[in-house]
Write a protein that holds these residues in place. Structure first.
Motif, PDB file in Angstrom:
ATOM      1  N   LYS A 186       0.815  -1.219   0.000  1.00 29.42           N
ATOM      2  CA  LYS A 186       0.000   0.000   0.000  1.00 29.42           C
ATOM      3  C   LYS A 186       0.846   1.266   0.000  1.00 29.42           C
ATOM      4  N   ASN A 187       2.093   1.138   0.432  1.00 31.48           N
ATOM      5  CA  ASN A 187       2.974   2.304   0.505  1.00 31.48           C
ATOM      6  C   ASN A 187       4.029   2.305  -0.599  1.00 31.48           C
ATOM      7  N   GLY A 188       3.754   1.592  -1.680  1.00 35.74           N
ATOM      8  CA  GLY A 188       4.599   1.660  -2.856  1.00 35.74           C
ATOM      9  C   GLY A 188       5.807   0.745  -2.857  1.00 35.74           C
ATOM     10  N   GLY A 189       5.845  -0.230  -1.967  1.00 36.98           N
ATOM     11  CA  GLY A 189       6.961  -1.160  -1.918  1.00 36.98           C
ATOM     12  C   GLY A 189       6.531  -2.552  -2.332  1.00 36.98           C
ATOM     13  N   GLU A 190       7.485  -3.434  -2.402  1.00 38.28           N
ATOM     14  CA  GLU A 190       7.203  -4.823  -2.743  1.00 38.28           C
ATOM     15  C   GLU A 190       8.085  -5.724  -1.893  1.00 38.28           C
ATOM     16  N   VAL A 191       7.470  -6.726  -1.269  1.00 39.39           N
ATOM     17  CA  VAL A 191       8.224  -7.712  -0.504  1.00 39.39           C
ATOM     18  C   VAL A 191       8.696  -8.767  -1.493  1.00 39.39           C
ATOM     19  N   LYS A 192       9.985  -8.775  -1.771  1.00 34.66           N
ATOM     20  CA  LYS A 192      10.561  -9.687  -2.760  1.00 34.66           C
ATOM     21  C   LYS A 192      10.745 -11.096  -2.219  1.00 34.66           C
ATOM     22  N   ASN A 193      10.988 -11.209  -0.918  1.00 39.09           N
ATOM     23  CA  ASN A 193      11.256 -12.508  -0.330  1.00 39.09           C
ATOM     24  C   ASN A 193      10.788 -12.496   1.122  1.00 39.09           C
ATOM     25  N   THR A 194      10.135 -13.573   1.528  1.00 38.71           N
ATOM     26  CA  THR A 194       9.737 -13.755   2.919  1.00 38.71           C
ATOM     27  C   THR A 194      10.271 -15.092   3.390  1.00 38.71           C
ATOM     28  N   GLU A 195      10.913 -15.086   4.537  1.00 41.64           N
ATOM     29  CA  GLU A 195      11.413 -16.327   5.132  1.00 41.64           C
ATOM     30  C   GLU A 195      10.881 -16.448   6.553  1.00 41.64           C
ATOM     31  N   TYR A 196      10.336 -17.604   6.859  1.00 40.27           N
ATOM     32  CA  TYR A 196       9.917 -17.898   8.226  1.00 40.27           C
ATOM     33  C   TYR A 196      10.997 -18.773   8.843  1.00 40.27           C
ATOM     34  N   TRP A 197      11.624 -18.285   9.894  1.00 35.72           N
ATOM     35  CA  TRP A 197      12.734 -18.990  10.525  1.00 35.72           C
ATOM     36  C   TRP A 197      12.279 -19.916  11.641  1.00 35.72           C
ATOM     37  N   GLY A 198      11.017 -19.890  11.971  1.00 33.25           N
ATOM     38  CA  GLY A 198      10.484 -20.789  12.981  1.00 33.25           C
ATOM     39  C   GLY A 198      10.467 -20.194  14.378  1.00 33.25           C
ATOM     40  N   SER A 238      18.774 -17.060   3.303  1.00 34.89           N
ATOM     41  CA  SER A 238      19.576 -16.554   4.420  1.00 34.89           C
ATOM     42  C   SER A 238      20.438 -17.653   5.040  1.00 34.89           C
ATOM     43  N   VAL A 239      21.419 -17.215   5.800  1.00 34.58           N
ATOM     44  CA  VAL A 239      22.321 -18.138   6.493  1.00 34.58           C
ATOM     45  C   VAL A 239      21.541 -19.007   7.476  1.00 34.58           C
ATOM     46  N   ILE A 240      20.521 -18.462   8.090  1.00 35.48           N
ATOM     47  CA  ILE A 240      19.718 -19.203   9.062  1.00 35.48           C
ATOM     48  C   ILE A 240      19.103 -20.441   8.402  1.00 35.48           C
ATOM     49  N   LEU A 241      18.527 -20.285   7.220  1.00 36.36           N
ATOM     50  CA  LEU A 241      17.922 -21.422   6.534  1.00 36.36           C
ATOM     51  C   LEU A 241      18.969 -22.386   5.994  1.00 36.36           C
ATOM     52  N   LYS A 291      21.873 -22.957   7.323  1.00 33.26           N
ATOM     53  CA  LYS A 291      22.408 -23.653   8.493  1.00 33.26           C
ATOM     54  C   LYS A 291      21.497 -24.825   8.870  1.00 33.26           C
ATOM     55  N   GLY A 292      20.187 -24.629   8.731  1.00 31.59           N
ATOM     56  CA  GLY A 292      19.228 -25.686   9.040  1.00 31.59           C
ATOM     57  C   GLY A 292      19.341 -26.867   8.096  1.00 31.59           C
ATOM     58  N   GLU A 293      19.741 -26.639   6.847  1.00 27.01           N
ATOM     59  CA  GLU A 293      19.879 -27.730   5.881  1.00 27.01           C
ATOM     60  C   GLU A 293      21.061 -28.621   6.209  1.00 27.01           C
ATOM     61  N   ALA A 294      22.123 -28.040   6.766  1.00 26.79           N
ATOM     62  CA  ALA A 294      23.335 -28.810   7.064  1.00 26.79           C
ATOM     63  C   ALA A 294      23.122 -29.768   8.226  1.00 26.79           C
ATOM     64  N   ALA A 295      22.178 -29.469   9.086  1.00 27.71           N
ATOM     65  CA  ALA A 295      21.963 -30.294  10.286  1.00 27.71           C
ATOM     66  C   ALA A 295      21.252 -31.585   9.985  1.00 27.71           C
TER      67      ALA A 295
END
Length: 110
Positions: A32-44, A101-104, A106-110
């Protein structure tokens, strides 16, 4: 246009669906304020470094935003007023990252 990265932490007692709804609402505010969210990540649901308002954990969500400063400012204003948001932080980026992101990762390596 400028690039921004925003991370916010929602209360631990929210369900994942409620957190998704919160993220969707915040995405609409950016649009609504002229921007765009290009990527959303839920880290849990992650532990906090220290207790905030009797919460030991929080739902972490990351946005990468492409837009004018007013979109970022309005998002921060809404996050500040929202009762379910414990903390938030926005930084300006030179360019948007092309990988997750590094957070996601890092989760794949575990």
């Amino acid at each position: 246009m400028a690039y921004y990265e925003t991370v916010f932490i929602a209360r631990q007692d929210l369900s994942e669906k409620q957190n998704e709804a919160l993220a969707k609402d915040m995405t609409e505010i950016v649009k609504k304020n002229g921007g765009e969210v290009k990527n959303t990540e839920y880290w849990g649901l992650r532990s906090l470094a220290y207790q905030i308002n009797n919460n030991k954990k929080g739902h972490y969500t990351l946005f990468h935003i492409d837009g004018e400063a007013k979109a970022s400012h309005e998002l921060e204003r809404q996050l500040r007023q929202h009762e379910d948001v414990l903390r938030y932080m926005t930084i300006r980026l030179d360019e948007l990252p092309q990988e997750e992101s590094v957070i996601l990762r890092k989760g794949e390596a575990a």
